[in-house]
Scaffold this motif. Structure first.
Motif, PDB file in Angstrom:
ATOM      1  N   GLU A  13       6.941   5.350   8.290  1.00  0.00           N
ATOM      2  CA  GLU A  13       6.021   6.419   7.920  1.00  0.00           C
ATOM      3  C   GLU A  13       6.552   7.816   8.237  1.00  0.00           C
ATOM      4  O   GLU A  13       5.785   8.774   8.289  1.00  0.00           O
ATOM      5  CB  GLU A  13       4.669   6.161   8.571  1.00  0.00           C
ATOM      6  CG  GLU A  13       4.019   4.914   7.981  1.00  0.00           C
ATOM      7  CD  GLU A  13       2.689   4.537   8.606  1.00  0.00           C
ATOM      8  OE1 GLU A  13       1.831   4.003   7.871  1.00  0.00           O
ATOM      9  OE2 GLU A  13       2.509   4.763   9.823  1.00  0.00           O
ATOM     10  N   ALA A  41       3.192   8.145   2.978  1.00  0.00           N
ATOM     11  CA  ALA A  41       4.273   8.485   3.904  1.00  0.00           C
ATOM     12  C   ALA A  41       5.511   7.740   3.431  1.00  0.00           C
ATOM     13  O   ALA A  41       5.443   6.868   2.570  1.00  0.00           O
ATOM     14  CB  ALA A  41       3.927   8.092   5.336  1.00  0.00           C
ATOM     15  N   PHE A  73      -2.245  11.704   4.928  1.00  0.00           N
ATOM     16  CA  PHE A  73      -1.647  10.478   5.449  1.00  0.00           C
ATOM     17  C   PHE A  73      -2.365   9.236   4.918  1.00  0.00           C
ATOM     18  O   PHE A  73      -2.486   8.219   5.592  1.00  0.00           O
ATOM     19  CB  PHE A  73      -1.647  10.494   6.985  1.00  0.00           C
ATOM     20  CG  PHE A  73      -0.743   9.453   7.606  1.00  0.00           C
ATOM     21  CD1 PHE A  73       0.620   9.482   7.406  1.00  0.00           C
ATOM     22  CD2 PHE A  73      -1.278   8.446   8.394  1.00  0.00           C
ATOM     23  CE1 PHE A  73       1.458   8.517   7.979  1.00  0.00           C
ATOM     24  CE2 PHE A  73      -0.455   7.484   8.964  1.00  0.00           C
ATOM     25  CZ  PHE A  73       0.907   7.527   8.761  1.00  0.00           C
TER      26      PHE A  73
END
Length: 255
Positions: A13, A41, A73
């Motif tokens: 990520e 991500a 995110f």
């Protein structure tokens, strides 16, 4: 014969110059990795590096698709149609699958990320889109989700095998709800607390809820997130707790 359980983590990520997560440390103790696919991500080089690290450690490679939401995110709920969501999943899973092929292994599983994961627990349309897209790619892929959820049912109907998951580093309410976001306001994820939750869930089949009452849990894989504070310590503590309880940590076979 010792019972085998899977230990998974959301990895890969980071994004460009920005590094996120205790990937290297967790890769030492997990048996399956959920690799971010670039929407919430991750980026091509991070995907490749994550896959290669997993292969080097004998860790099963899974795809971790999410909403196209780098700013949030992947934790913001987006409203999309079923055909669009199928395309999102095929695009992302296909990317990780190809990097896995280049590294000499087959993709093992799919696990949605963040808001997409949570929405697919209850929204049949989202669950169906994820499951159908995954099955179109490869019906042998496992689907990680909560047991009894809409995604669990959709995966089964699409010909996939769902694997029930327990989140060791996220608290649970007496209703069975997993507190996935803002969890730190209600739960201190210390290595001791997280390890005991993992042991209790995988050995005793129960977990202590935020209300202090035990809740029955049925799970075949336990998760620690790479971006949880002290994730490196959490991963090692969970690994020790599971092995000390006589469990064998390994990925689930696809067939």
């Amino acid at each position: 014969m010792m019972r085998a359980v899977d230990f998974n983590a959301d990895l890969g990520e980071s994004f460009g110059l920005w590094e996120r997560g205790a990937d290297a440390a967790l890769m030492e103790v997990i048996s399956s990795a959920n690799v971010a696919c670039g929407f919430h991500a991750g980026d091509p080089s991070t995907i490749r590096t994550s896959v290669e690290r997993a292969v080097a450690r004998g860790v099963a490679v899974g795809a971790h698709p999410g909403f196209p939401d780098l700013l949030g995110f992947g934790r913001r709920a987006l409203q999309v149609s079923e055909p669009v969501l199928r395309d999102y999943v095929i695009y992302q899973v296909g990317a990780v699958r190809q990097f896995a092929a280049l590294a000499g292994v087959e993709l093992h599983h799919v696990k949605p990320h963040g808001a997409l994961y949570m929405m697919a627990l209850e929204d049949l349309a989202y669950a169906r889109a994820i499951a159908e897209a995954t099955a179109r790619i490869d019906e042998r892929l496992l689907m990680y989700t909560l047991g009894g959820s809409a995604l669990w049912d959709a995966a089964s109907q699409a010909g996939l095998r769902p694997v029930s998951e327990f989140f060791a580093d996220r608290p649970t309410r007496a209703s069975g709800e997993v507190v996935m976001f803002q969890w730190w306001e209600e739960f201190e994820a210390t290595p001791e607390a997280v390890a005991e939750r993992a042991r209790a869930a995988m050995v005793d089949g129960t977990v202590k809820t935020l209300e202090g009452v035990p809740l029955t849990v049925e799970a075949d894989t336990v998760c620690v997130h790479s971006d949880t504070p002290r994730a490196d310590e959490l991963g090692r503590a969970v690994h020790r707790a599971l092995e000390s309880a006589g469990l064998t940590i390994r990925p689930h076979p696809q067939s």
